[in-house]
Structures are given as structure tokens and as C-alpha cells.
Design a protein around this motif. Structure first.
Motif, PDB file in Angstrom:
ATOM      1  N   UNK A   1       0.824  -1.206   0.000  1.00  0.00           N
ATOM      2  CA  UNK A   1       0.000   0.000   0.000  1.00  0.00           C
ATOM      3  C   UNK A   1       0.864   1.265   0.000  1.00  0.00           C
ATOM      4  N   UNK A   2       1.979   1.236   0.707  1.00  0.00           N
ATOM      5  CA  UNK A   2       2.864   2.397   0.733  1.00  0.00           C
ATOM      6  C   UNK A   2       3.420   2.693  -0.658  1.00  0.00           C
ATOM      7  N   UNK A   3       3.802   1.663  -1.378  1.00  0.00           N
ATOM      8  CA  UNK A   3       4.315   1.860  -2.742  1.00  0.00           C
ATOM      9  C   UNK A   3       3.269   2.547  -3.604  1.00  0.00           C
ATOM     10  N   UNK A   4       2.014   2.176  -3.423  1.00  0.00           N
ATOM     11  CA  UNK A   4       0.967   2.824  -4.209  1.00  0.00           C
ATOM     12  C   UNK A   4       0.851   4.305  -3.856  1.00  0.00           C
ATOM     13  N   UNK A   5       0.791   4.615  -2.580  1.00  0.00           N
ATOM     14  CA  UNK A   5       0.633   6.028  -2.191  1.00  0.00           C
ATOM     15  C   UNK A   5       1.847   6.872  -2.553  1.00  0.00           C
ATOM     16  N   UNK A   6       3.038   6.293  -2.439  1.00  0.00           N
ATOM     17  CA  UNK A   6       4.264   7.061  -2.641  1.00  0.00           C
ATOM     18  C   UNK A   6       4.738   7.138  -4.088  1.00  0.00           C
ATOM     19  N   UNK A   7       4.424   6.107  -4.889  1.00  0.00           N
ATOM     20  CA  UNK A   7       4.975   6.082  -6.251  1.00  0.00           C
ATOM     21  C   UNK A   7       3.929   5.876  -7.340  1.00  0.00           C
ATOM     22  N   UNK A   8       3.067   4.888  -7.181  1.00  0.00           N
ATOM     23  CA  UNK A   8       2.142   4.555  -8.274  1.00  0.00           C
ATOM     24  C   UNK A   8       1.112   5.657  -8.490  1.00  0.00           C
ATOM     25  N   UNK A   9       0.468   6.116  -7.442  1.00  0.00           N
ATOM     26  CA  UNK A   9      -0.566   7.134  -7.616  1.00  0.00           C
ATOM     27  C   UNK A   9      -0.006   8.461  -8.143  1.00  0.00           C
ATOM     28  N   UNK A  10       1.148   8.928  -7.649  1.00  0.00           N
ATOM     29  CA  UNK A  10       1.720  10.128  -8.275  1.00  0.00           C
ATOM     30  C   UNK A  10       2.054   9.918  -9.758  1.00  0.00           C
ATOM     31  N   UNK A  11       2.498   8.717 -10.114  1.00  0.00           N
ATOM     32  CA  UNK A  11       2.787   8.434 -11.519  1.00  0.00           C
ATOM     33  C   UNK A  11       1.506   8.463 -12.348  1.00  0.00           C
ATOM     34  N   UNK A  12       0.442   7.897 -11.814  1.00  0.00           N
ATOM     35  CA  UNK A  12      -0.837   7.917 -12.533  1.00  0.00           C
ATOM     36  C   UNK A  12      -1.382   9.337 -12.628  1.00  0.00           C
ATOM     37  N   UNK A  13      -1.160  10.138 -11.588  1.00  0.00           N
ATOM     38  CA  UNK A  13      -1.622  11.528 -11.592  1.00  0.00           C
ATOM     39  C   UNK A  13      -0.925  12.350 -12.670  1.00  0.00           C
ATOM     40  N   UNK A  14       0.287  11.952 -13.044  1.00  0.00           N
ATOM     41  CA  UNK A  14       1.041  12.685 -14.065  1.00  0.00           C
ATOM     42  C   UNK A  14       0.549  12.375 -15.478  1.00  0.00           C
ATOM     43  N   UNK A  15      -0.252  11.324 -15.615  1.00  0.00           N
ATOM     44  CA  UNK A  15      -0.792  10.964 -16.935  1.00  0.00           C
ATOM     45  C   UNK A  15      -1.983  11.840 -17.277  1.00  0.00           C
ATOM     46  N   UNK A  16      -2.268  11.984 -18.577  1.00  0.00           N
ATOM     47  CA  UNK A  16      -3.521  12.652 -18.943  1.00  0.00           C
ATOM     48  C   UNK A  16      -4.694  11.880 -18.330  1.00  0.00           C
ATOM     49  N   UNK A  17      -5.753  12.581 -17.943  1.00  0.00           N
ATOM     50  CA  UNK A  17      -6.891  11.987 -17.253  1.00  0.00           C
ATOM     51  C   UNK A  17      -7.362  10.641 -17.787  1.00  0.00           C
ATOM     52  N   UNK A  18      -7.702  10.546 -19.073  1.00  0.00           N
ATOM     53  CA  UNK A  18      -8.210   9.263 -19.594  1.00  0.00           C
ATOM     54  C   UNK A  18      -7.187   8.123 -19.479  1.00  0.00           C
ATOM     55  N   UNK A  19      -5.911   8.436 -19.667  1.00  0.00           N
ATOM     56  CA  UNK A  19      -4.875   7.403 -19.542  1.00  0.00           C
ATOM     57  C   UNK A  19      -4.723   6.968 -18.086  1.00  0.00           C
ATOM     58  N   UNK A  20      -4.782   7.922 -17.170  1.00  0.00           N
ATOM     59  CA  UNK A  20      -4.697   7.600 -15.752  1.00  0.00           C
ATOM     60  C   UNK A  20      -5.876   6.747 -15.307  1.00  0.00           C
ATOM     61  N   UNK A  21      -7.065   7.108 -15.736  1.00  0.00           N
ATOM     62  CA  UNK A  21      -8.264   6.328 -15.406  1.00  0.00           C
ATOM     63  C   UNK A  21      -8.127   4.919 -15.947  1.00  0.00           C
ATOM     64  N   UNK A  22      -7.733   4.774 -17.193  1.00  0.00           N
ATOM     65  CA  UNK A  22      -7.591   3.448 -17.799  1.00  0.00           C
ATOM     66  C   UNK A  22      -6.545   2.615 -17.056  1.00  0.00           C
TER      67      UNK A  22
END
Length: 147
Positions: free
Chosen positions: A19-40
Motif C-alpha cells: 500500500x505504501x508503494x501505491x501512495x508514494x509512487x504509483x498514484x503520483x505516476x498515474x496523476x502525471x498521466x492525462x486523465x483518460x490514460x490515468x483512469x484506464x
């Protein structure tokens, strides 16, 4: 009972790390994507999470915590063991059921704004990571004290 505390402590620590990896790395990486790509991408992650490997870790750890709590209530009733089990069951399993899964369901139906989802899901996920870490810490202290 010591072996159950050890296995449960290790399992809660592994869940905390995931869970920490998601909060610290994965979610910020997804946030950097354009909205539709992040959602997908997040929708794909959510589908992968309900496969046997993660479910075995997540649900198996919850079952270990429940077994540990039942064993403690029938035996020694050590406060740190009960606290460790409760932290996981309420702060990880409970938060998952009451917060993260409903957010994921809303995202699957495109019923949520991506930026709002990111903020809320990450906040609740961080709660889960901290609760799992606190659970592991409590169980580690019990083992370090010879219990």
C-alpha cells in the motif's frame, strides 16, 4: 501462538509495503498521466487486484488477524496482539471495504472525477498503509518481548 504472531506480523508488513508503494509512487505516476490514460491505468490495476495473488495476501492476512484475535481472546489477551489484529481488521480491511472499493466501483463506472478520485483514494490508501504498518509494529514488539 508465537508462530501465528510471527506469520501475521510478516504478512501485515508486506501489505503495508504494497500500500505504501501505491501512495508514494504509483498514484503520483498515474496523476502525471492525462486523465483518460490515468483512469484506464487505474481501472486495469483494480482488475488485477481481484486476482488470486493479491487476494490471497490481503484476505489471508485479514483471516490471520481474525484467528489471532480469537486466539488471544480465548487465552492471554495481550493488548498489543489485540491492537495489532484490530488495526489491520479495522484500518486496512474495513477501510478497503468502506472507502477504497466504493471509489474503485465509481471509477469503473466513470462516476467520479479523476482528480477527486486520486486525492480521496490515495488518502484512504495511506490510512491503510499506516494501519498495516502499525499492526506489524505492534506484533513485532510482542515478539521482541518474548511473546
Amino acid at each position: 501462538m508465537r508462530a501465528l504472531v510471527l506469520v501475521t506480523g510478516v504478512a501485515t508488513a508486506v501489505v503495508a509495503g504494497a500500500f505504501a508503494v501505491f501512495s508514494l509512487m504509483v498514484m503520483p505516476a498515474l496523476a502525471a498521466l492525462p486523465g483518460p490514460a490515468g483512469v484506464a491505468a487505474m481501472q486495469s490495476v483494480n482488475r488485477a487486484a481481484v486476482r488470486p495473488p493479491f487476494l490471497a495476501l490481503f484476505l489471508g492476512t485479514a483471516l490471520l488477524c481474525a484467528a489471532l484475535a480469537v486466539g488471544e481472546l480465548a487465552g492471554e489477551r495481550r493488548p498489543l496482539v489485540l491492537a495489532g489484529a484490530a488495526l489491520f481488521l479495522l484500518g486496512v480491511f474495513g477501510v478497503t471495504v468502506l472507502a477504497n472499493v466504493p471509489l474503485n466501483d465509481a471509477l469503473a463506472g466513470a462516476d467520479v472525477a479523476w482528480t477527486d478520485y486520486l486525492r480521496r483514494w490515495t488518502a484512504w490508501n495511506t490510512v491503510r498503509a499506516l494501519a498495516a504498518l502499525a499492526s506489524a509494529a505492534a506484533l513485532t514488539v510482542v515478539l521482541a518481548d518474548g511473546g
